[in-house]
Write a protein that holds these residues in place. Structure first.
Motif, PDB file in Angstrom:
ATOM      1  N   ASN A  32      -8.991  -2.849  -0.903  1.00 40.53           N
ATOM      2  CA  ASN A  32      -8.074  -3.670  -0.106  1.00 40.53           C
ATOM      3  C   ASN A  32      -6.600  -3.370  -0.329  1.00 40.53           C
ATOM      4  O   ASN A  32      -5.768  -3.659   0.525  1.00 40.53           O
ATOM      5  CB  ASN A  32      -8.328  -5.154  -0.375  1.00 40.53           C
ATOM      6  CG  ASN A  32      -9.647  -5.616   0.202  1.00 40.53           C
ATOM      7  OD1 ASN A  32     -10.203  -4.962   1.065  1.00 40.53           O
ATOM      8  ND2 ASN A  32     -10.156  -6.724  -0.277  1.00 40.53           N
ATOM      9  N   ASP A  33      -6.237  -2.801  -1.467  1.00 41.33           N
ATOM     10  CA  ASP A  33      -4.819  -2.542  -1.736  1.00 41.33           C
ATOM     11  C   ASP A  33      -4.361  -1.174  -1.260  1.00 41.33           C
ATOM     12  O   ASP A  33      -3.266  -0.732  -1.579  1.00 41.33           O
ATOM     13  CB  ASP A  33      -4.498  -2.738  -3.217  1.00 41.33           C
ATOM     14  CG  ASP A  33      -5.180  -1.720  -4.122  1.00 41.33           C
ATOM     15  OD1 ASP A  33      -5.843  -0.793  -3.613  1.00 41.33           O
ATOM     16  OD2 ASP A  33      -5.048  -1.849  -5.351  1.00 41.33           O
ATOM     17  N   GLY A  34      -5.215  -0.483  -0.490  1.00 40.31           N
ATOM     18  CA  GLY A  34      -4.850   0.814   0.062  1.00 40.31           C
ATOM     19  C   GLY A  34      -5.245   1.989  -0.803  1.00 40.31           C
ATOM     20  O   GLY A  34      -5.081   3.137  -0.411  1.00 40.31           O
TER      21      GLY A  34
END
Length: 77
Positions: A32-34
């Motif tokens: 989710n944080d890339g």
């Protein structure tokens, strides 16, 4: 790792990961944080990802190859 392999560059690590992905030995798991996590995929399996902490666990199922084949056939139609 710098103490044990001081001449190992970050580029070498990422180039090696790309080669492992290209040859199907490792898969990329975006988070989710890339960022991207990498997982050994010598034995086909599912992944469950915790929505709270992001931890990924492997789930092995004998029916995995048949499910993949079914999905591939269905998406070709």
């Amino acid at each position: 790792i710098e103490d044990k392999l001081p001449n190992l560059s970050v580029a070498t690590i990422y180039n090696t990961l790309k080669m492992l992905v290209d040859n199907g030995l490792v898969i990329e798991l975006p988070n989710n944080d890339g960022g991207i996590r990498y997982d050994y995929f010598g034995v086909s399996h599912y992944h469950a990802i915790c929505e709270n902490c992001g931890k990924i666990i492997d789930i092995f199922d004998d029916d995995y190859p048949e499910l993949v084949k079914h999905v591939q056939q269905t998406t070709r139609e």
